[in-house]
Design an enzyme around this catalytic site. Sequence first.
Site, short mmCIF file in Angstrom:
data_model
loop_
_atom_site.label_atom_id
_atom_site.label_comp_id
_atom_site.label_asym_id
_atom_site.label_seq_id
_atom_site.Cartn_x
_atom_site.Cartn_y
_atom_site.Cartn_z
N CYS B 77 1.23 -1.07 -0.01
CA CYS B 77 0.16 0.08 0.01
C CYS B 77 0.91 1.24 0.12
O CYS B 77 1.88 1.48 -0.59
CB CYS B 77 -0.44 0.05 1.15
N HIS B 178 -3.95 -4.87 -0.35
CA HIS B 178 -3.49 -5.36 0.88
C HIS B 178 -3.43 -6.65 1.27
O HIS B 178 -5.15 -7.07 1.11
CB HIS B 178 -4.49 -4.79 2.31
N GLU B 180 -2.46 -8.39 3.51
CA GLU B 180 -3.34 -8.90 4.80
C GLU B 180 -5.04 -9.09 5.00
O GLU B 180 -4.84 -9.71 5.42
CB GLU B 180 -1.89 -8.41 5.47
#
Lengths: 258, 198
Positions: B77, B178, B180
């Site tokens: 990001c 993202h 994650e």
Amino acid sequence: MLSRRIIPCLDVRDGQVVKGVRFRDHVVMGAIEDLALRYRDEGADELVFYDITASPQGRGVDVAWVERVARLLDIPFCVAGGIRSVAQARAVLHAGADKVSVNTPALDRPELVSELAAEFGVQCVVVGIDSLRDADGEWRVRAYTGDPERTRALPRRTLDWVEEVQALGAGEIVLNCMGADGVRSGYDIEQLQAVRAHCRVPLVASGGAGEAAHFAAAFEQADADAALAASVFHAGTVRIRELKATLRSRGIEVRDDA
Amino acid sequence: MKVVLVDSGGANLGSVRYALERLGVAPVVSGDPAVISAADRVILPGVGAAAPGMARLRELDLVPTLRALDKPLLGICLGMQLLFESSEEGEVDCLGLLPGRVRRMRPAAGLRVPHMGWNRLAPCGDSPLLDGIPDGAQVYFVHGYAAPVDANTVASSEHGEAFSAVVQRGRVAGAQFHPERSAAFGARLLANFIQRGL
């Protein structure tokens, strides 16, 4: 193409997920982690955890459960309720939340929105707006809606507040139409359309979902970016996988099943 | 395998750490140039704005460290945006590990900024990061600035116009989305980075 998001909202009280009707009469739905994983597995695009008693009780969010959820989840989640300072927001974000949502504290002190945006970036800052139509036909905001005894009607018009929070740095707006909340007769499309016309950031429809067609209406008629619901998901009357299949069949872009 | 997460002050530091832990990797979180230089894999996470992000890296004296790394580096990001020469966000000079300038995404009719939500990847280059990630895979984005598509773009996405979703040049790579928070495809990208490198 960007998908329209389906967001189950989990109202948290005393470490458990609860649900009330029109913000009253809360019933325990289950443990936070269990429900978080259940919705992730069913295809939720994002989750919102709303600490419904933090703001009325004047306390911050308990970050211990935020961290437990962050360890488990591999989809984004937002935490709402009781965040009234940069320090409290930092604690929640560092515990692993992707976004924080502010409502009453932003009404009490609007600069909070710009402070959060400056510190964490607008993409982290969600403003929740509880809105109700008054007898004169104007939509106006409500504060302290987590506790019916303390809920206050404010003179601030909803559409003015939508403009103001964007100027201050809101990266997303959740419009909770209180007149429709919990009664499953559909999102307040008229109010969502009015807000959409003033909202240049992502808009999340909230309050009133009862069936798949209601979600479709929020996307097709009000151009909402996301639709949030609680009771229909908790009760199992709307299944996310089937909901998405319905939306897909209507040509609405949603995330593929995992 | 020593995986270091750069303690750049970004709010997604915890989320990235947990995502790695779900893969069975125990990363070290550090802002120490010596620890970062000795890592096998370095991840630069980041949420927030470019200027404070770069200020934090300068404060920790990490700019020369990250420029001189000889091991695979993945920016996530804002961490990806900081790899470029500069960003329009706050008119700030960045690490300069990738050529080009990060620009503000322009709102248009029916097009909201920040770009927030699940969007599709269109692979357009060869990278071990994309192994097992199909054309059209949906991943989670939250950003208001983006790098244009160029020769180092290995996957693009589109929000009004195409932008770089995954970039790689040599041992330097970045993901605008993202990983994650991008369910199975995000986990796959992180696993590829750890296991295969760049």
